[in-house]
Design a protein around this motif. Structure first.
Motif, PDB file in Angstrom:
ATOM      1  N   VAL A  51       0.818  -1.199   0.015  1.00 50.04           N
ATOM      2  CA  VAL A  51      -0.007  -0.148  -0.091  1.00 50.04           C
ATOM      3  C   VAL A  51       0.903   1.215  -0.056  1.00 50.04           C
ATOM      4  CG1 VAL A  51      -1.741   1.449   1.310  1.00 50.04           C
ATOM      5  CG2 VAL A  51      -2.053  -1.252   1.019  1.00 50.04           C
ATOM      6  N   MET A  52       1.857   1.369   0.862  1.00 49.09           N
ATOM      7  CA  MET A  52       2.608   2.608   0.829  1.00 49.09           C
ATOM      8  C   MET A  52       3.501   2.668  -0.318  1.00 49.09           C
ATOM      9  SD  MET A  52       3.619   2.824   4.972  1.00 49.09           S
ATOM     10  CE  MET A  52       3.810   4.399   5.137  1.00 49.09           C
ATOM     11  N   VAL A  53       3.955   1.603  -0.638  1.00 45.82           N
ATOM     12  CA  VAL A  53       4.966   1.948  -1.960  1.00 45.82           C
ATOM     13  C   VAL A  53       3.819   2.117  -3.375  1.00 45.82           C
ATOM     14  CG1 VAL A  53       6.417   0.676  -3.568  1.00 45.82           C
ATOM     15  CG2 VAL A  53       6.889   0.303  -1.220  1.00 45.82           C
ATOM     16  N   GLY A  54       2.906   1.629  -3.206  1.00 41.63           N
ATOM     17  CA  GLY A  54       1.535   1.957  -4.301  1.00 41.63           C
ATOM     18  C   GLY A  54       1.552   3.366  -4.278  1.00 41.63           C
ATOM     19  N   GLN A  55       1.296   4.146  -2.977  1.00 46.59           N
ATOM     20  CA  GLN A  55       1.155   5.352  -3.033  1.00 46.59           C
ATOM     21  C   GLN A  55       2.360   6.181  -3.621  1.00 46.59           C
ATOM     22  OE1 GLN A  55      -1.807   6.560  -2.115  1.00 46.59           O
ATOM     23  NE2 GLN A  55      -2.590   4.408  -2.052  1.00 46.59           N
ATOM     24  N   ALA A  56       3.323   5.695  -3.465  1.00 46.38           N
ATOM     25  CA  ALA A  56       4.624   6.539  -4.028  1.00 46.38           C
ATOM     26  C   ALA A  56       4.605   6.497  -5.677  1.00 46.38           C
ATOM     27  CB  ALA A  56       6.010   5.796  -3.523  1.00 46.38           C
ATOM     28  N   SER A  57       4.567   5.298  -6.125  1.00 45.33           N
ATOM     29  CA  SER A  57       4.385   5.183  -7.674  1.00 45.33           C
ATOM     30  C   SER A  57       3.906   3.738  -8.157  1.00 45.33           C
ATOM     31  CB  SER A  57       5.566   5.937  -8.448  1.00 45.33           C
ATOM     32  OG  SER A  57       6.566   4.950  -8.297  1.00 45.33           O
ATOM     33  N   THR A  58       3.525   3.781  -9.160  1.00 44.81           N
ATOM     34  CA  THR A  58       3.262   2.480  -9.932  1.00 44.81           C
ATOM     35  C   THR A  58       4.499   1.798 -10.170  1.00 44.81           C
ATOM     36  OG1 THR A  58       1.026   3.073 -10.689  1.00 44.81           O
ATOM     37  CG2 THR A  58       2.316   1.056 -11.629  1.00 44.81           C
ATOM     38  N   GLN A  59       5.450   2.544 -10.550  1.00 44.23           N
ATOM     39  CA  GLN A  59       6.810   1.992 -11.044  1.00 44.23           C
ATOM     40  C   GLN A  59       7.600   1.421  -9.993  1.00 44.23           C
ATOM     41  OE1 GLN A  59       7.246   1.765 -14.148  1.00 44.23           O
ATOM     42  NE2 GLN A  59       9.326   0.643 -14.120  1.00 44.23           N
ATOM     43  N   GLU A  60       7.510   1.907  -8.682  1.00 38.91           N
ATOM     44  CA  GLU A  60       8.141   1.498  -7.586  1.00 38.91           C
ATOM     45  C   GLU A  60       7.347   0.264  -6.805  1.00 38.91           C
ATOM     46  OE1 GLU A  60      10.723   2.223  -5.823  1.00 38.91           O
ATOM     47  OE2 GLU A  60      11.401   3.950  -6.982  1.00 38.91           O
ATOM     48  N   PRO A 360      -7.137   0.991  -1.638  1.00 34.77           N
ATOM     49  CA  PRO A 360      -6.110   1.530  -0.626  1.00 34.77           C
ATOM     50  C   PRO A 360      -4.538   1.161  -1.530  1.00 34.77           C
ATOM     51  CG  PRO A 360      -7.448   0.177   0.566  1.00 34.77           C
ATOM     52  CD  PRO A 360      -7.840  -0.085  -0.859  1.00 34.77           C
ATOM     53  N   PHE A 361      -4.592   0.404  -2.341  1.00 37.43           N
ATOM     54  CA  PHE A 361      -3.512  -0.060  -2.848  1.00 37.43           C
ATOM     55  C   PHE A 361      -2.711   0.801  -3.832  1.00 37.43           C
ATOM     56  CE2 PHE A 361      -5.288  -4.047  -1.293  1.00 37.43           C
ATOM     57  CZ  PHE A 361      -4.424  -4.776  -0.712  1.00 37.43           C
ATOM     58  N   ASN A 362      -3.454   1.422  -4.693  1.00 37.70           N
ATOM     59  CA  ASN A 362      -2.877   2.118  -5.839  1.00 37.70           C
ATOM     60  C   ASN A 362      -3.963   2.942  -6.542  1.00 37.70           C
ATOM     61  OD1 ASN A 362      -1.761   2.306  -9.007  1.00 37.70           O
ATOM     62  ND2 ASN A 362       0.099   2.318  -7.664  1.00 37.70           N
ATOM     63  N   PRO A 363      -3.576   4.379  -6.729  1.00 40.71           N
ATOM     64  CA  PRO A 363      -4.579   5.162  -7.277  1.00 40.71           C
ATOM     65  C   PRO A 363      -4.726   5.168  -8.969  1.00 40.71           C
ATOM     66  CG  PRO A 363      -2.526   6.457  -6.826  1.00 40.71           C
ATOM     67  CD  PRO A 363      -2.229   5.165  -6.002  1.00 40.71           C
ATOM     68  N   ASP A 364      -3.814   4.439  -9.468  1.00 42.26           N
ATOM     69  CA  ASP A 364      -3.546   4.684 -11.150  1.00 42.26           C
ATOM     70  C   ASP A 364      -4.611   3.579 -11.473  1.00 42.26           C
ATOM     71  OD1 ASP A 364      -1.971   4.751 -13.561  1.00 42.26           O
ATOM     72  OD2 ASP A 364      -2.370   2.728 -13.548  1.00 42.26           O
ATOM     73  N   ALA A 365      -5.113   4.428 -12.440  1.00 44.19           N
ATOM     74  CA  ALA A 365      -6.668   3.734 -12.960  1.00 44.19           C
ATOM     75  C   ALA A 365      -6.215   2.471 -13.899  1.00 44.19           C
ATOM     76  CB  ALA A 365      -7.260   4.791 -13.858  1.00 44.19           C
ATOM     77  N   ALA A 366      -5.199   2.425 -14.569  1.00 48.78           N
ATOM     78  CA  ALA A 366      -4.758   1.136 -15.306  1.00 48.78           C
ATOM     79  C   ALA A 366      -4.500   0.082 -14.387  1.00 48.78           C
ATOM     80  CB  ALA A 366      -3.696   1.669 -16.206  1.00 48.78           C
ATOM     81  N   THR A 367      -3.945   0.438 -13.320  1.00 52.06           N
ATOM     82  CA  THR A 367      -3.571  -0.790 -12.383  1.00 52.06           C
ATOM     83  C   THR A 367      -4.956  -1.373 -11.592  1.00 52.06           C
ATOM     84  OG1 THR A 367      -1.346   0.364 -11.751  1.00 52.06           O
ATOM     85  CG2 THR A 367      -2.427  -1.285 -10.009  1.00 52.06           C
ATOM     86  N   ALA A 368      -5.768  -0.156 -11.403  1.00 48.81           N
ATOM     87  CA  ALA A 368      -6.771  -0.782 -10.775  1.00 48.81           C
ATOM     88  C   ALA A 368      -7.660  -1.739 -11.656  1.00 48.81           C
ATOM     89  CB  ALA A 368      -7.904   0.396 -10.200  1.00 48.81           C
ATOM     90  N   ALA A 369      -7.688  -1.302 -12.886  1.00 48.03           N
ATOM     91  CA  ALA A 369      -8.576  -2.175 -14.040  1.00 48.03           C
ATOM     92  C   ALA A 369      -7.788  -3.406 -14.103  1.00 48.03           C
ATOM     93  CB  ALA A 369      -8.498  -1.355 -15.164  1.00 48.03           C
ATOM     94  N   ALA A 370      -6.711  -3.515 -14.219  1.00 48.04           N
ATOM     95  CA  ALA A 370      -5.791  -4.865 -14.327  1.00 48.04           C
ATOM     96  C   ALA A 370      -6.287  -5.659 -12.862  1.00 48.04           C
ATOM     97  CB  ALA A 370      -4.280  -4.750 -14.579  1.00 48.04           C
ATOM     98  N   ALA A 371      -6.137  -5.036 -11.821  1.00 46.53           N
ATOM     99  CA  ALA A 371      -6.181  -5.834 -10.678  1.00 46.53           C
ATOM    100  C   ALA A 371      -7.866  -6.385 -10.460  1.00 46.53           C
ATOM    101  CB  ALA A 371      -5.944  -4.815  -9.425  1.00 46.53           C
ATOM    102  N   ILE A 372      -8.761  -5.579 -10.871  1.00 43.70           N
ATOM    103  CA  ILE A 372     -10.271  -6.095 -10.688  1.00 43.70           C
ATOM    104  C   ILE A 372     -10.542  -7.275 -11.871  1.00 43.70           C
ATOM    105  CG2 ILE A 372     -12.523  -5.352 -11.438  1.00 43.70           C
ATOM    106  CD1 ILE A 372     -11.785  -2.724 -10.047  1.00 43.70           C
ATOM    107  N   ALA A 373      -9.907  -6.908 -13.012  1.00 45.02           N
ATOM    108  CA  ALA A 373     -10.187  -8.247 -14.045  1.00 45.02           C
ATOM    109  C   ALA A 373      -9.413  -9.420 -13.452  1.00 45.02           C
ATOM    110  CB  ALA A 373      -9.389  -7.807 -15.356  1.00 45.02           C
ATOM    111  N   GLN A 374      -8.237  -9.257 -12.934  1.00 45.50           N
ATOM    112  CA  GLN A 374      -7.504 -10.767 -12.299  1.00 45.50           C
ATOM    113  C   GLN A 374      -8.453 -11.108 -11.206  1.00 45.50           C
ATOM    114  OE1 GLN A 374      -3.160  -9.787 -11.829  1.00 45.50           O
ATOM    115  NE2 GLN A 374      -3.271  -8.597 -13.665  1.00 45.50           N
TER     116      GLN A 374
END
Length: 468
Positions: A51-60, A360-374
């Motif tokens: 969660v805390m690294v995800g708030q820093a950036s998707t790359q991290e 809570p894990f990451n605010p990025d829309a592309a990451t959220a879409a990928a996570a929900i699909a999986q």
């Protein structure tokens, strides 16, 4: 203090079945709830980092995923190699020989120290070539290697602390370990705040900062845990204060030999899982980060299943040590039923609320879409993971650790990777195919473990009929 694992605390094996079921349910739950909180705290360290690294950036977060793929294999394989500690301690208590537990504790702590040193050297040597061999982009390799170097500082304390905790589980005293383990959470949050984001004059290290924070938090709590062992109530009764450190390594061969099959199985199991995680990295940072979110939510749900599995393994070990052969089947099947019920309830709550769960894990829309699909593909399979662990750990305590380990390898490595090849390469399903493959391996493992335990329980019941 009462000791739940002492044979005299249980109803006689010939008591009415309903009374035995009620008593065993109460004992399992009393053992499981502190284990659940301790497991939640241990897994919470990983979730907090995600969660805390995800708030820093998707790359991290992608760097964390690549480094964690290697380090989970190393550290959890080491924990698997120490599987004999809680089993042997539970058997000694069941056999009415609690003082023998002190010898098991010393053997386990020395083994943990040696394993921690060896795994630290291996990860420092192999992290870069392994990640390069996986075909990752250079920045993902560099980020994964930096994470690995930092987290390896905590290998020795992590394994030593785990050995101490397994000893406490084996003697039926999980509460102190729960309290000590839980104390690592606020400490880890604070250290993450310092090292991930660069507060209090520290550099902003991102994923590497999370690894460093976790290593420091685990080191401090392990020192507290060792202090508790030294001054624990009934330390004399359990042989904790006895001498015997010099002979502990020599006499620990049986404990180390017992853990070889579970340790190898755990390593190959995680190799399969983390092959899927690294494979996700080939589809880009968003899919890789989404797969890490899937793994984190899976761990959160699995906490109850693992806790019941560990409690069941202690109770099966007690029955094995006391040679109460019929009780082994009753205790495992009861824990299996409780696991299926609780996991079904958790899945029923999680599935309609996936969007809320990943927020809570990451605010990025592309990451959220990928996570929900999986997660939509994977979540129904979570029902089977808890019972797979109950059956697997019970088989180990019942002396069938080799076959249980083979089935674990076949399911979580062979079946999962075969399914991934078909779904990703054959059908082009990408991250969703990886999630489905993980679930298919999980389902196979649960069914195979149930088949094997049925055979073992019948064999032990026949031994009880035959008499001494």
């Amino acid at each position: 203090m009462s000791h739940l694992t002492l044979p005299e605390a249980d109803p006689a094996p010939g008591a009415p079945l309903l009374r035995r079921l009620r008593a065993e349910t109460a004992t399992l739950l009393k053992l499981a709830w502190p284990m659940m909180i301790a497991q939640a705290s241990r897994m919470g360290l990983n979730v907090i980092d995600t969660v805390m690294v995800g708030q820093a950036s998707t790359q991290e977060l992608a760097y964390l995923g690549m480094g964690r793929a290697l380090n989970w294999v190393a550290i959890i394989s080491g924990i698997g190699l120490m599987a004999g500690i809680s089993v042997f301690a539970a058997r000694a208590v069941g056999a009415g020989d609690p003082r023998r537990c002190g010898d098991i504790m010393r053997q386990g702590l020395l083994y943990a120290l040696a394993l921690g040193a060896a795994l630290t050297a291996l990860i420092l040597l192999l992290a870069r070539p392994v990640l390069q061999l996986a075909g990752l982009a250079p920045d993902l390799v560099d980020g994964g290697v930096a994470f690995s170097a930092a987290i390896s500082l905590g290998y020795i304390p992590t394994l030593v602390g785990s050995a101490a905790y397994f000893f406490l589980q084996g003697i039926g005293r999980p509460k102190p370990g729960m309290i000590i383990t839980t104390s690592a959470l606020p400490l880890n949050v604070f250290l993450n705040w310092v090292f991930i984001y660069g507060n209090l004059g520290a550099p902003a290290l991102g994923a590497t900062g999370a690894a460093l924070a976790t290593a420091l938090a685990v080191t401090l709590t392990t020192l507290v845990e060792l202090g508790y062992l030294r001054w624990m109530p009934d330390a004399e009764r359990y042989g904790v204060l006895d001498r015997g450190w010099r002979r502990a390594w020599r006499e620990g061969r049986a404990l180390r030999r017992f853990g070889f099959a579970p340790g190898l199985a755990t390593m190959l199991d995680l190799l399969g899982l983390n092959t899927l995680a690294v494979w996700a990295g080939r589809f880009g940072a968003a899919v890789a980060a989404g797969f890490q979110i899937l793994l984190s939510l899976h761990l959160i749900v699995l906490i109850i299943g693992i806790s019941l599995a560990t409690a069941a393994s202690v109770r099966v070990g007690n029955a094995y040590g006391a040679q109460q052969w019929r009780e082994i089947g009753l205790r495992c099947w009861l824990a299996s039923a409780l696991s299926v019920l609780t996991m079904a309830l958790l899945v029923a709550v999680l599935y309609p609320n996936l969007s809320l769960a990943i927020r809570p894990f990451n605010p990025d829309a592309a990451t959220a879409a990928a996570a929900i699909a999986q997660l939509r593909a994977f979540t129904p399979f979570m029902l089977f993971d808890g019972v797979a662990f109950v059956l697997m750990l019970s088989l180990r305590s019942a002396g069938d650790e080799v076959v249980a380990s083979v089935l674990q390898i076949v399911g979580y490595l062979g079946v999962a990777l075969a399914a991934a090849t078909v779904l990703v390469v054959g059908f082009g399903m990408g991250g969703v195919g990886l999630a489905l493959a993980f679930g298919i391996g999980m389902l196979f493992t649960a069914l195979a473990m149930a088949w094997r335990f049925r055979i073992v329980a019948a064999r032990l019941a026949a031994r009880a009929k035959a008499g001494p």
